[in-house]
Design a protein around this motif. Structure first.
Motif, PDB file in Angstrom:
ATOM      1  N   ASP A  22       0.795  -1.352  -0.021  1.00  0.00           N
ATOM      2  CA  ASP A  22       0.000   0.121  -0.110  1.00  0.00           C
ATOM      3  C   ASP A  22       0.895   1.372   0.113  1.00  0.00           C
ATOM      4  N   ILE A  23       1.919   1.127   0.746  1.00  0.00           N
ATOM      5  CA  ILE A  23       2.739   2.302   0.925  1.00  0.00           C
ATOM      6  C   ILE A  23       3.384   2.507  -0.794  1.00  0.00           C
ATOM      7  N   PHE A  24       3.893   1.488  -1.316  1.00  0.00           N
ATOM      8  CA  PHE A  24       4.309   1.237  -2.665  1.00  0.00           C
ATOM      9  C   PHE A  24       3.271   2.031  -3.502  1.00  0.00           C
ATOM     10  N   GLY A  25       2.220   1.547  -3.412  1.00  0.00           N
ATOM     11  CA  GLY A  25       1.131   1.999  -4.432  1.00  0.00           C
ATOM     12  C   GLY A  25       0.879   3.487  -4.376  1.00  0.00           C
ATOM     13  N   LYS A  26       0.486   3.837  -3.070  1.00  0.00           N
ATOM     14  CA  LYS A  26       0.064   5.306  -2.685  1.00  0.00           C
ATOM     15  C   LYS A  26       1.342   6.146  -3.135  1.00  0.00           C
ATOM     16  N   THR A  27       2.550   5.747  -3.008  1.00  0.00           N
ATOM     17  CA  THR A  27       3.511   6.738  -3.316  1.00  0.00           C
ATOM     18  C   THR A  27       3.598   6.924  -4.942  1.00  0.00           C
ATOM     19  N   MET A  28       3.360   5.727  -5.663  1.00  0.00           N
ATOM     20  CA  MET A  28       3.182   5.905  -7.143  1.00  0.00           C
ATOM     21  C   MET A  28       2.079   7.052  -7.694  1.00  0.00           C
ATOM     22  N   SER A  29       1.178   7.107  -6.833  1.00  0.00           N
ATOM     23  CA  SER A  29      -0.148   8.079  -7.032  1.00  0.00           C
ATOM     24  C   SER A  29       0.343   9.726  -6.822  1.00  0.00           C
ATOM     25  N   ILE A  30       1.477   9.946  -6.337  1.00  0.00           N
ATOM     26  CA  ILE A  30       1.847  11.421  -5.833  1.00  0.00           C
ATOM     27  C   ILE A  30       2.081  12.084  -7.287  1.00  0.00           C
ATOM     28  N   PRO A  31       1.627  13.508  -7.373  1.00  0.00           N
ATOM     29  CA  PRO A  31       1.754  14.120  -8.433  1.00  0.00           C
ATOM     30  C   PRO A  31       3.248  14.113  -8.678  1.00  0.00           C
ATOM     31  N   ASP A  32       3.680  14.492  -9.972  1.00  0.00           N
ATOM     32  CA  ASP A  32       5.031  14.561 -10.500  1.00  0.00           C
ATOM     33  C   ASP A  32       5.599  15.703  -9.757  1.00  0.00           C
ATOM     34  N   ALA A  33       4.849  16.596  -9.640  1.00  0.00           N
ATOM     35  CA  ALA A  33       5.738  17.928  -9.330  1.00  0.00           C
ATOM     36  C   ALA A  33       6.403  17.554  -7.939  1.00  0.00           C
ATOM     37  N   LEU A  34       5.732  17.041  -7.046  1.00  0.00           N
ATOM     38  CA  LEU A  34       6.163  16.558  -5.737  1.00  0.00           C
ATOM     39  C   LEU A  34       7.213  15.628  -5.631  1.00  0.00           C
ATOM     40  N   ILE A  35       7.637  14.873  -6.702  1.00  0.00           N
ATOM     41  CA  ILE A  35       8.706  14.075  -6.738  1.00  0.00           C
ATOM     42  C   ILE A  35      10.002  14.154  -6.012  1.00  0.00           C
ATOM     43  N   THR A  36      10.675  15.390  -6.524  1.00  0.00           N
ATOM     44  CA  THR A  36      11.933  15.985  -5.959  1.00  0.00           C
ATOM     45  C   THR A  36      11.741  16.115  -4.438  1.00  0.00           C
ATOM     46  N   LYS A  37      10.612  16.822  -4.102  1.00  0.00           N
ATOM     47  CA  LYS A  37      10.226  17.503  -2.707  1.00  0.00           C
ATOM     48  C   LYS A  37      10.381  16.061  -1.882  1.00  0.00           C
ATOM     49  N   TYR A  38       9.584  14.900  -2.103  1.00  0.00           N
ATOM     50  CA  TYR A  38       9.640  13.853  -1.386  1.00  0.00           C
ATOM     51  C   TYR A  38      10.824  13.129  -1.056  1.00  0.00           C
ATOM     52  N   PHE A  39      11.703  13.040  -2.240  1.00  0.00           N
ATOM     53  CA  PHE A  39      13.061  12.620  -2.390  1.00  0.00           C
ATOM     54  C   PHE A  39      13.823  13.500  -1.165  1.00  0.00           C
ATOM     55  N   GLU A  40      13.935  14.636  -1.346  1.00  0.00           N
ATOM     56  CA  GLU A  40      14.760  15.638  -0.452  1.00  0.00           C
ATOM     57  C   GLU A  40      14.341  15.266   1.238  1.00  0.00           C
ATOM     58  N   LEU A  41      13.116  15.153   1.399  1.00  0.00           N
ATOM     59  CA  LEU A  41      12.667  15.589   2.587  1.00  0.00           C
ATOM     60  C   LEU A  41      12.106  14.129   3.342  1.00  0.00           C
ATOM     61  N   VAL A  42      11.883  13.208   2.500  1.00  0.00           N
ATOM     62  CA  VAL A  42      11.240  12.006   3.010  1.00  0.00           C
ATOM     63  C   VAL A  42      12.274  10.774   3.134  1.00  0.00           C
ATOM     64  N   SER A  43      12.617  10.628   1.780  1.00  0.00           N
ATOM     65  CA  SER A  43      13.536   9.752   1.405  1.00  0.00           C
ATOM     66  C   SER A  43      14.741   9.454   2.249  1.00  0.00           C
ATOM     67  N   PRO A  44      15.243   8.284   2.520  1.00  0.00           N
ATOM     68  CA  PRO A  44      16.352   7.891   3.321  1.00  0.00           C
ATOM     69  C   PRO A  44      17.666   7.975   2.439  1.00  0.00           C
ATOM     70  N   LEU A  45      17.290   8.405   1.090  1.00  0.00           N
ATOM     71  CA  LEU A  45      18.562   8.416   0.137  1.00  0.00           C
ATOM     72  C   LEU A  45      19.471   9.372   0.592  1.00  0.00           C
ATOM     73  N   SER A  46      20.887   9.384   0.403  1.00  0.00           N
ATOM     74  CA  SER A  46      21.904  10.470   0.629  1.00  0.00           C
ATOM     75  C   SER A  46      21.697  11.734  -0.277  1.00  0.00           C
ATOM     76  N   MET A  47      22.369  12.721   0.260  1.00  0.00           N
ATOM     77  CA  MET A  47      22.166  14.069  -0.449  1.00  0.00           C
ATOM     78  C   MET A  47      22.696  13.657  -2.020  1.00  0.00           C
ATOM     79  N   GLU A  48      23.733  12.945  -2.298  1.00  0.00           N
ATOM     80  CA  GLU A  48      24.167  12.658  -3.516  1.00  0.00           C
ATOM     81  C   GLU A  48      23.477  11.843  -4.403  1.00  0.00           C
ATOM     82  N   GLU A  49      22.631  11.121  -3.764  1.00  0.00           N
ATOM     83  CA  GLU A  49      21.754  10.180  -4.540  1.00  0.00           C
ATOM     84  C   GLU A  49      20.609  10.943  -5.046  1.00  0.00           C
TER      85      GLU A  49
END
Length: 412
Positions: free
Chosen positions: A256-283
């Motif tokens: 459900d987490i995976f499916g819901k994430t796939m439904s976010i607007p494209d405009a929010l992709i970068t913001k979610y990566f920056e603030l929510v994702s555990p990925l490093s700054m470089e990634e």
């Protein structure tokens, strides 16, 4: 202090500054933050980083992980996280953004919600390295003379500068005197624990700045405030919130987490990566670069984002399985490997809208008719076209609503 550091210490200062200031909406004041980091490195003394929580609800969603990810970064540099459960302030309730006074929590509600917080926060930060405090320990011991002294640190005019209080005052809605004490008590928490840093969302600026004011009043070194951005929910407009139904809960099933994430607007992709994702700054920077130059499709970026969330909360194997199930169900139009089963005790025939409501797949018959009209209901992968259709309930029949809800019916 910064000029007293050697070259190795200066490089460490720049590294911590780069990571800890990344994604922050504002640092108040910025210069003092860098000085505190430098002092910490020079004296080999970790900073005390405070996050206050009033456990008003037991559910944590990805919006909360914005500040949790920042705490994790502080932990990574060896700093001390001070998690404060507002069992005393929770009895007043944070008035931020409220048009009426909050309902006070009972002791039982506070304890129950706090326990679920610890479990869910532990998916992001190392709870074994957290200092856990309940602010009733000191706030319940303050005498009335001390309360009056605290009250003298702020004017009524200052309180009425708050948007929520200002609007209620203008609209002639009641403001109870005890609500004025909430930010003062939150500030006293910082004094009691000698906090160096306090984190909060941008909507908490008024409250968290009181920590500096109270610390100064008692002659202590003032904390620095880091304000984190609020993140929009799945609708791309409103702040992520369970009450608005636009949230991704950290305790939801991995698929459900995976499916819901796939439904976010494209405009929010970068913001979610920056603030929510555990990925490093470089990634994250690499994702942004490839999105900008068109070599990474937004769909593939969201696949990476969704996998990072599930990995953070459930591990790599769950992330892999959720990704594969999404591909099977939504791209190959296959059935998911695991479908929840429900024992059907009703009759052999039933109207489709009644069936959807009985199974809890939709809240009402009208919602069922709307979903059928939009082509969102299937039985054994066959699309239902008629909202007044009667269906024959058979053993192992699969009912699907939308893209993520599947139920397999079993008959005894």
């Amino acid at each position: 202090m910064m000029e007293q550091l050697n070259d190795v210490q200066k490089r460490e200062l720049e590294k911590q500054w780069e990571v800890l200031s990344y994604g922050v909406s504002s640092i108040i004041p910025e210069g003092e933050f860098k000085e505190k980091i430098a002092k910490s490195i020079k004296n080999e003394q970790p900073l005390k980083v405070k996050l206050g929580l009033d456990p008003t609800a037991p559910d944590v969603h990805l919006g909360h992980t914005v500040v949790l990810n920042k705490l994790k970064q502080f932990q990574g540099f060896g700093h001390t996280v001070q998690l404060i459960i507002g069992d005393f302030t929770g009895k007043i309730g944070d008035p931020t953004g409220k048009s009426i006074a909050r309902t006070a929590l009972t002791d039982e509600e506070v304890k129950h919600n706090a326990r679920t917080y610890f479990e869910q926060f532990g998916k992001v930060i190392d709870m074994e390295k957290v200092e856990l405090h309940y602010n009733s320990k000191w706030l319940s011991q303050i005498g009335f003379a001390e309360v009056l002294k605290l009250a003298s640190t702020v004017t009524v005019a200052r309180m009425l500068e708050r948007n929520d209080f200002h609007h209620r005052y203008k609209e002639n809605k009641p403001i109870h005197l005890h609500e004025f004490f909430y930010p003062v008590m939150q500030g006293y928490d910082s004094f009691a624990l000698e906090s160096d840093i306090e984190l909060g969302g941008t909507d908490q600026e008024f409250n968290v700045l009181f920590g500096r004011q109270v610390q100064e009043h008692f002659g202590r070194e003032k904390q620095v405030v880091l304000l984190m951005p609020l993140i929009e929910g799945l609708d791309g407009v409103e702040k992520m919130s369970k009450s608005k139904g636009n949230y991704i809960g950290v305790n939801e099933r991995p698929e459900d987490i995976f499916g819901k994430t796939m439904s976010i607007p494209d405009a929010l992709i970068t913001k979610y990566f920056e603030l929510v994702s555990p990925l490093s700054m470089e990634e994250v920077q690499e994702v942004k670069r490839t999105l900008d130059d068109g070599t990474l499709h937004p769909r593939d970026a969201k696949m990476k984002l969704a996998a990072s969330f599930v990995d953070m909360l459930y591990g790599k194997e769950a992330a892999h399985q959720s990704r594969q199930q999404f591909i099977n169900v939504f791209q190959k139009k296959a059935m998911p490997d695991v479908i929840p089963e429900v024992m059907w005790e009703g009759g052999e025939e039933i109207l489709i809208v009644d069936l959807l409501k009985e199974l809890g797949l939709l809240p009402s018959k009208s919602e069922g008719r709307r979903m059928i009209k939009n082509g969102g209901v299937r039985i054994d992968q066959e699309k239902v076209m008629d909202a007044f259709q009667t269906v024959q309930v058979t053993d192992r029949m699969v009912v699907q609503v939308g893209k993520r809800k599947f139920v397999k019916l079993r008959r005894s």
